[in-house]
Design a protein around this motif. Sequence first.
Motif, mmCIF file in Angstrom:
data_model
loop_
_atom_site.group_PDB
_atom_site.id
_atom_site.type_symbol
_atom_site.label_atom_id
_atom_site.label_comp_id
_atom_site.label_asym_id
_atom_site.label_seq_id
_atom_site.Cartn_x
_atom_site.Cartn_y
_atom_site.Cartn_z
ATOM 1 N N VAL A 124 60.485 40.387 33.767
ATOM 2 C CA VAL A 124 61.161 41.232 34.744
ATOM 3 C C VAL A 124 62.064 40.358 35.584
ATOM 4 C CG1 VAL A 124 60.884 42.765 36.702
ATOM 5 C CG2 VAL A 124 59.267 42.888 34.810
ATOM 6 N N CYS A 125 63.363 40.693 35.565
ATOM 7 C CA CYS A 125 64.337 39.879 36.287
ATOM 8 C C CYS A 125 64.548 40.468 37.683
ATOM 9 C CB CYS A 125 65.641 39.843 35.504
ATOM 10 S SG CYS A 125 67.022 39.157 36.392
ATOM 11 N N ASP A 126 64.343 39.668 38.714
ATOM 12 C CA ASP A 126 64.494 40.152 40.093
ATOM 13 C C ASP A 126 65.897 40.696 40.339
ATOM 14 O OD1 ASP A 126 61.941 39.421 40.617
ATOM 15 O OD2 ASP A 126 62.450 37.517 41.597
ATOM 16 N N ALA A 127 66.898 39.937 39.885
ATOM 17 C CA ALA A 127 68.279 40.367 40.102
ATOM 18 C C ALA A 127 68.544 41.712 39.449
ATOM 19 C CB ALA A 127 69.234 39.320 39.558
ATOM 20 N N CYS A 128 67.979 41.903 38.259
ATOM 21 C CA CYS A 128 68.162 43.181 37.565
ATOM 22 C C CYS A 128 67.486 44.313 38.331
ATOM 23 C CB CYS A 128 67.574 43.117 36.164
ATOM 24 S SG CYS A 128 68.590 42.219 35.013
ATOM 25 N N GLN A 129 66.281 44.039 38.808
ATOM 26 C CA GLN A 129 65.531 45.049 39.550
ATOM 27 C C GLN A 129 66.323 45.546 40.752
ATOM 28 O OE1 GLN A 129 61.960 46.179 39.246
ATOM 29 N NE2 GLN A 129 62.708 45.724 37.214
ATOM 30 N N GLY A 164 75.048 38.734 30.192
ATOM 31 C CA GLY A 164 75.325 39.661 31.288
ATOM 32 C C GLY A 164 74.102 40.463 31.670
ATOM 33 N N HIS A 165 72.968 39.793 31.804
ATOM 34 C CA HIS A 165 71.701 40.425 32.177
ATOM 35 C C HIS A 165 71.317 41.559 31.225
ATOM 36 C CE1 HIS A 165 70.659 38.447 36.075
ATOM 37 N NE2 HIS A 165 71.881 38.000 35.872
ATOM 38 N N LEU A 166 71.438 41.279 29.981
ATOM 39 C CA LEU A 166 71.001 42.236 28.961
ATOM 40 C C LEU A 166 69.475 42.301 28.979
ATOM 41 C CD1 LEU A 166 71.948 43.958 26.522
ATOM 42 C CD2 LEU A 166 71.609 41.951 25.103
ATOM 43 N N TRP A 214 69.564 33.115 28.012
ATOM 44 C CA TRP A 214 70.328 34.086 27.220
ATOM 45 C C TRP A 214 70.412 35.435 27.904
ATOM 46 C CZ3 TRP A 214 73.562 33.420 23.275
ATOM 47 C CH2 TRP A 214 73.592 32.116 22.731
ATOM 48 N N HIS A 215 69.410 35.749 28.712
ATOM 49 C CA HIS A 215 69.467 36.972 29.518
ATOM 50 C C HIS A 215 70.693 36.896 30.435
ATOM 51 C CE1 HIS A 215 68.226 40.256 32.093
ATOM 52 N NE2 HIS A 215 68.240 39.467 33.147
ATOM 53 N N ALA A 216 70.888 35.739 31.057
ATOM 54 C CA ALA A 216 72.027 35.562 31.959
ATOM 55 C C ALA A 216 73.338 35.502 31.183
ATOM 56 C CB ALA A 216 71.846 34.283 32.776
HETATM 57 ZN ZN LIG Z 1 68.731 40.047 34.980
#
Ligand SMILES: [Zn+2]
Length: 208
Positions: free
Chosen positions: A67-72, A39-41, A34-36
Amino acid sequence: MKVLRSRNRLYKINLKIDSPVCLMSKLDEPAWLWHARMGHLNFESLSQLSSKDMVRNLPKITHVTNVCDACQIGKQTRLPFPSHASFRATKPLELIHADLCGPLTPETWSSNKYMFVMIDDFSRYMWCSLLNSKDQTFSKFKRSKGLIEAETCQKMVTLRTDRGGEFTSREFNQWCEDQSIRRNLTAPYTPQQNGVVERRNRTLVGMI
Ligand SMILES: [Zn+2]
């Protein structure tokens, strides 16, 4: 590739077609899925959505410390500018933030390259449209203004933009003057002063 020229000056290549491969990404953990999907909410907001039952079929999201690597990597930027005298509108359409974002690469299927974003300072409601080219900004703005005013039953008072050519042309300024829209231009090379819309652009591009 290297092939011999045949007698009628054609270069024939015999290619063997490989069997097609289909790649699929799969996430087993519902929280990450669901994070993905959203839209990386961030997980905090995800759990809020689930606890307030705001999205149909959204499961309970509990671990908000993920903690999402892509978000970081994707969302880190400079620290925000210290906000000086941050004025906040007191009613809808009192202050509109607008910006043109792009060129987007790759362009969309209908060859749109730019995103024109307008945000109401009071409600943070956003209107977003896709454009083929920068020079459509003016006509898009003219049309949107009418629609937005009809939608909200309010009149647009101030328009804040950067000094991009699409917002500073003579006809744009003249039209704003005729419509009694007050202009508010940010200082050159200081996107931070256009923070509201620049931040939203990052959110949009991140989701794309
Ligand atoms: Zn993310």
